[in-house]
Write a protein that holds these residues in place. Sequence first.
Motif, PDB file in Angstrom:
ATOM      1  N   GLY A  50       0.813  -1.203   0.000  1.00  0.00           N
ATOM      2  CA  GLY A  50       0.000   0.000   0.000  1.00  0.00           C
ATOM      3  C   GLY A  50       0.848   1.256   0.000  1.00  0.00           C
ATOM      4  O   GLY A  50       2.073   1.197   0.118  1.00  0.00           O
ATOM      5  N   ILE A  51       0.194   2.388  -0.146  1.00  0.00           N
ATOM      6  CA  ILE A  51       0.886   3.675  -0.173  1.00  0.00           C
ATOM      7  C   ILE A  51       1.057   4.191   1.246  1.00  0.00           C
ATOM      8  O   ILE A  51       0.106   4.214   2.037  1.00  0.00           O
ATOM      9  CB  ILE A  51       0.110   4.697  -1.017  1.00  0.00           C
ATOM     10  N   ILE A  52       2.278   4.588   1.571  1.00  0.00           N
ATOM     11  CA  ILE A  52       2.598   5.150   2.889  1.00  0.00           C
ATOM     12  C   ILE A  52       2.930   6.622   2.695  1.00  0.00           C
ATOM     13  O   ILE A  52       3.689   6.981   1.795  1.00  0.00           O
ATOM     14  CB  ILE A  52       3.814   4.455   3.523  1.00  0.00           C
ATOM     15  N   LYS A  53       2.363   7.466   3.552  1.00  0.00           N
ATOM     16  CA  LYS A  53       2.656   8.898   3.471  1.00  0.00           C
ATOM     17  C   LYS A  53       2.905   9.467   4.867  1.00  0.00           C
ATOM     18  O   LYS A  53       2.232   9.100   5.822  1.00  0.00           O
ATOM     19  CB  LYS A  53       1.489   9.665   2.842  1.00  0.00           C
ATOM     20  N   GLY A  54       3.859  10.405   4.938  1.00  0.00           N
ATOM     21  CA  GLY A  54       4.128  11.093   6.186  1.00  0.00           C
ATOM     22  C   GLY A  54       4.498  12.546   5.925  1.00  0.00           C
ATOM     23  O   GLY A  54       5.306  12.827   5.029  1.00  0.00           O
ATOM     24  N   LYS A  55       3.894  13.444   6.679  1.00  0.00           N
ATOM     25  CA  LYS A  55       4.219  14.869   6.560  1.00  0.00           C
ATOM     26  C   LYS A  55       5.549  15.137   7.259  1.00  0.00           C
ATOM     27  O   LYS A  55       5.745  14.764   8.415  1.00  0.00           O
ATOM     28  CB  LYS A  55       3.108  15.720   7.180  1.00  0.00           C
ATOM     29  N   ILE A  56       6.444  15.795   6.556  1.00  0.00           N
ATOM     30  CA  ILE A  56       7.777  16.067   7.103  1.00  0.00           C
ATOM     31  C   ILE A  56       7.690  17.190   8.137  1.00  0.00           C
ATOM     32  O   ILE A  56       7.248  18.295   7.839  1.00  0.00           O
ATOM     33  CB  ILE A  56       8.760  16.440   5.975  1.00  0.00           C
ATOM     34  N   THR A  57       8.111  16.879   9.355  1.00  0.00           N
ATOM     35  CA  THR A  57       8.032  17.831  10.467  1.00  0.00           C
ATOM     36  C   THR A  57       9.402  18.270  10.974  1.00  0.00           C
ATOM     37  O   THR A  57       9.502  19.232  11.729  1.00  0.00           O
ATOM     38  CB  THR A  57       7.254  17.213  11.634  1.00  0.00           C
ATOM     39  N   GLU A  58      10.438  17.556  10.552  1.00  0.00           N
ATOM     40  CA  GLU A  58      11.786  17.891  11.019  1.00  0.00           C
ATOM     41  C   GLU A  58      12.823  17.385  10.022  1.00  0.00           C
ATOM     42  O   GLU A  58      12.737  16.251   9.549  1.00  0.00           O
ATOM     43  CB  GLU A  58      12.043  17.241  12.384  1.00  0.00           C
ATOM     44  N   CYS A  59      13.782  18.236   9.686  1.00  0.00           N
ATOM     45  CA  CYS A  59      14.869  17.821   8.806  1.00  0.00           C
ATOM     46  C   CYS A  59      16.080  18.717   9.047  1.00  0.00           C
ATOM     47  O   CYS A  59      15.981  19.753   9.714  1.00  0.00           O
ATOM     48  CB  CYS A  59      14.442  17.851   7.340  1.00  0.00           C
ATOM     49  N   GLU A  60      17.214  18.312   8.511  1.00  0.00           N
ATOM     50  CA  GLU A  60      18.457  19.071   8.667  1.00  0.00           C
ATOM     51  C   GLU A  60      19.163  19.200   7.325  1.00  0.00           C
ATOM     52  O   GLU A  60      19.227  18.241   6.553  1.00  0.00           O
ATOM     53  CB  GLU A  60      19.400  18.374   9.652  1.00  0.00           C
ATOM     54  N   ALA A  61      19.707  20.372   7.068  1.00  0.00           N
ATOM     55  CA  ALA A  61      20.443  20.630   5.833  1.00  0.00           C
ATOM     56  C   ALA A  61      21.931  20.357   6.042  1.00  0.00           C
ATOM     57  O   ALA A  61      22.475  20.635   7.114  1.00  0.00           O
ATOM     58  CB  ALA A  61      20.245  22.079   5.402  1.00  0.00           C
ATOM     59  N   TYR A  62      22.581  19.823   5.005  1.00  0.00           N
ATOM     60  CA  TYR A  62      24.016  19.545   5.063  1.00  0.00           C
ATOM     61  C   TYR A  62      24.686  19.932   3.749  1.00  0.00           C
ATOM     62  O   TYR A  62      24.158  19.686   2.672  1.00  0.00           O
ATOM     63  CB  TYR A  62      24.262  18.053   5.334  1.00  0.00           C
ATOM     64  N   GLY A  63      25.878  20.543   3.880  1.00  0.00           N
ATOM     65  CA  GLY A  63      26.660  20.934   2.713  1.00  0.00           C
ATOM     66  C   GLY A  63      26.721  22.440   2.555  1.00  0.00           C
ATOM     67  O   GLY A  63      25.857  23.168   3.017  1.00  0.00           O
ATOM     68  N   LYS A  85      28.539  22.155  13.933  1.00  0.00           N
ATOM     69  CA  LYS A  85      27.652  21.917  15.076  1.00  0.00           C
ATOM     70  C   LYS A  85      26.952  23.198  15.524  1.00  0.00           C
ATOM     71  O   LYS A  85      25.981  23.146  16.286  1.00  0.00           O
ATOM     72  CB  LYS A  85      28.426  21.304  16.241  1.00  0.00           C
ATOM     73  N   HIS A  86      27.430  24.332  15.045  1.00  0.00           N
ATOM     74  CA  HIS A  86      26.829  25.613  15.412  1.00  0.00           C
ATOM     75  C   HIS A  86      25.861  26.151  14.359  1.00  0.00           C
ATOM     76  O   HIS A  86      25.178  27.142  14.592  1.00  0.00           O
ATOM     77  CB  HIS A  86      27.921  26.657  15.651  1.00  0.00           C
ATOM     78  N   PHE A  87      25.796  25.502  13.185  1.00  0.00           N
ATOM     79  CA  PHE A  87      24.947  26.016  12.113  1.00  0.00           C
ATOM     80  C   PHE A  87      23.463  25.828  12.457  1.00  0.00           C
ATOM     81  O   PHE A  87      23.055  24.730  12.843  1.00  0.00           O
ATOM     82  CB  PHE A  87      25.228  25.280  10.793  1.00  0.00           C
ATOM     83  N   PRO A  88      22.642  26.849  12.276  1.00  0.00           N
ATOM     84  CA  PRO A  88      21.203  26.747  12.583  1.00  0.00           C
ATOM     85  C   PRO A  88      20.411  26.128  11.432  1.00  0.00           C
ATOM     86  O   PRO A  88      19.480  26.720  10.892  1.00  0.00           O
ATOM     87  CB  PRO A  88      20.812  28.208  12.814  1.00  0.00           C
ATOM     88  N   TRP A  89      20.786  24.916  11.069  1.00  0.00           N
ATOM     89  CA  TRP A  89      20.240  24.283   9.869  1.00  0.00           C
ATOM     90  C   TRP A  89      19.312  23.109  10.165  1.00  0.00           C
ATOM     91  O   TRP A  89      19.095  22.254   9.323  1.00  0.00           O
ATOM     92  CB  TRP A  89      21.372  23.829   8.958  1.00  0.00           C
ATOM     93  N   ARG A  90      18.772  23.075  11.360  1.00  0.00           N
ATOM     94  CA  ARG A  90      17.732  22.090  11.686  1.00  0.00           C
ATOM     95  C   ARG A  90      16.402  22.820  11.596  1.00  0.00           C
ATOM     96  O   ARG A  90      16.217  23.881  12.224  1.00  0.00           O
ATOM     97  CB  ARG A  90      17.944  21.540  13.089  1.00  0.00           C
TER      98      ARG A  90
END
Length: 196
Positions: free
Chosen positions: A31-44, A180-185
Motif C-alpha cells: 500500500g501507499i505510505i505517506k508522512g508529513k515532514i516535520t523535522e529535517c536538517e540541511a548539510y553541505g 555543530k553551530h549552524f542553525p540548519w535544523r
Amino acid sequence: MRWERKNYLSSAVETAYNLIGAVLVHETSEGIIKGKITECEAYGGFYQGKPDDGAHSFKGKTSRTQILFEEGGHAYIYLIYGMYLCMNIVCDIKGQPGGVLLRALEPVQGIDVMQKNRPKARGKLLTCGPGRLSMAMGIERSMYGMDLVSGNLYIESGNEQLIQVESSKRINIEYATYGKHFPWRFTLKGSSWISK
C-alpha cells in the motif's frame, strides 16, 4: 502535486526549509505510505564563511557519498550504528553536494503498514528519529541513488504555505568544529512529531 526536478535544485538550506510540511510518499506492495515532514536538517555548503564540516561530503567524493555530488532529486541512504538507515534527499546542482536528512514525520496514510514495519512502536516513536522514520516508511538500503522524480519513493506538496518553520542548531554532530553551530535544523512549529 509531486515535486519535479526543479524543486530539488536549490541549496540544502532552502530545500530543507521547503520540505517542512511537504509529504514523503512510498508506494509499496502493501500500500501507499505517506508522512508529513516535520523535522529535517540541511548539510553541505557554507555558513558565515565556514564550511559545513558536519556534512558527509566535506571530505570529498567517496563510494558512499558519490550520489551527493549528482543532480538534486535522488535518495542518499546510509547506515548508522551498523543497524539503522537514514534517508537524505540530494539537492542542488550537479557537482555542488547538498543533502537534507529527514528526521521526523507525522503519519498521514498507510499507518497500518507503518505499524507493521515497526510493530512495537507507539505514538511519536513510530516515525520520530531518522532511523525510526526509515523503518516505518519501508526505506531500504537498495534505494540508494533512487530518482525521487520518477521512482516509487518521492515528495509531494503538502500544506507548506500554511505552516510556520522554526530553525535551530543541528543535533548529534558534536564532531563538527564549525557545523555543530549552524542553525540548519528545521522543524514544524507547534508539531509534537519532533525527534527530541
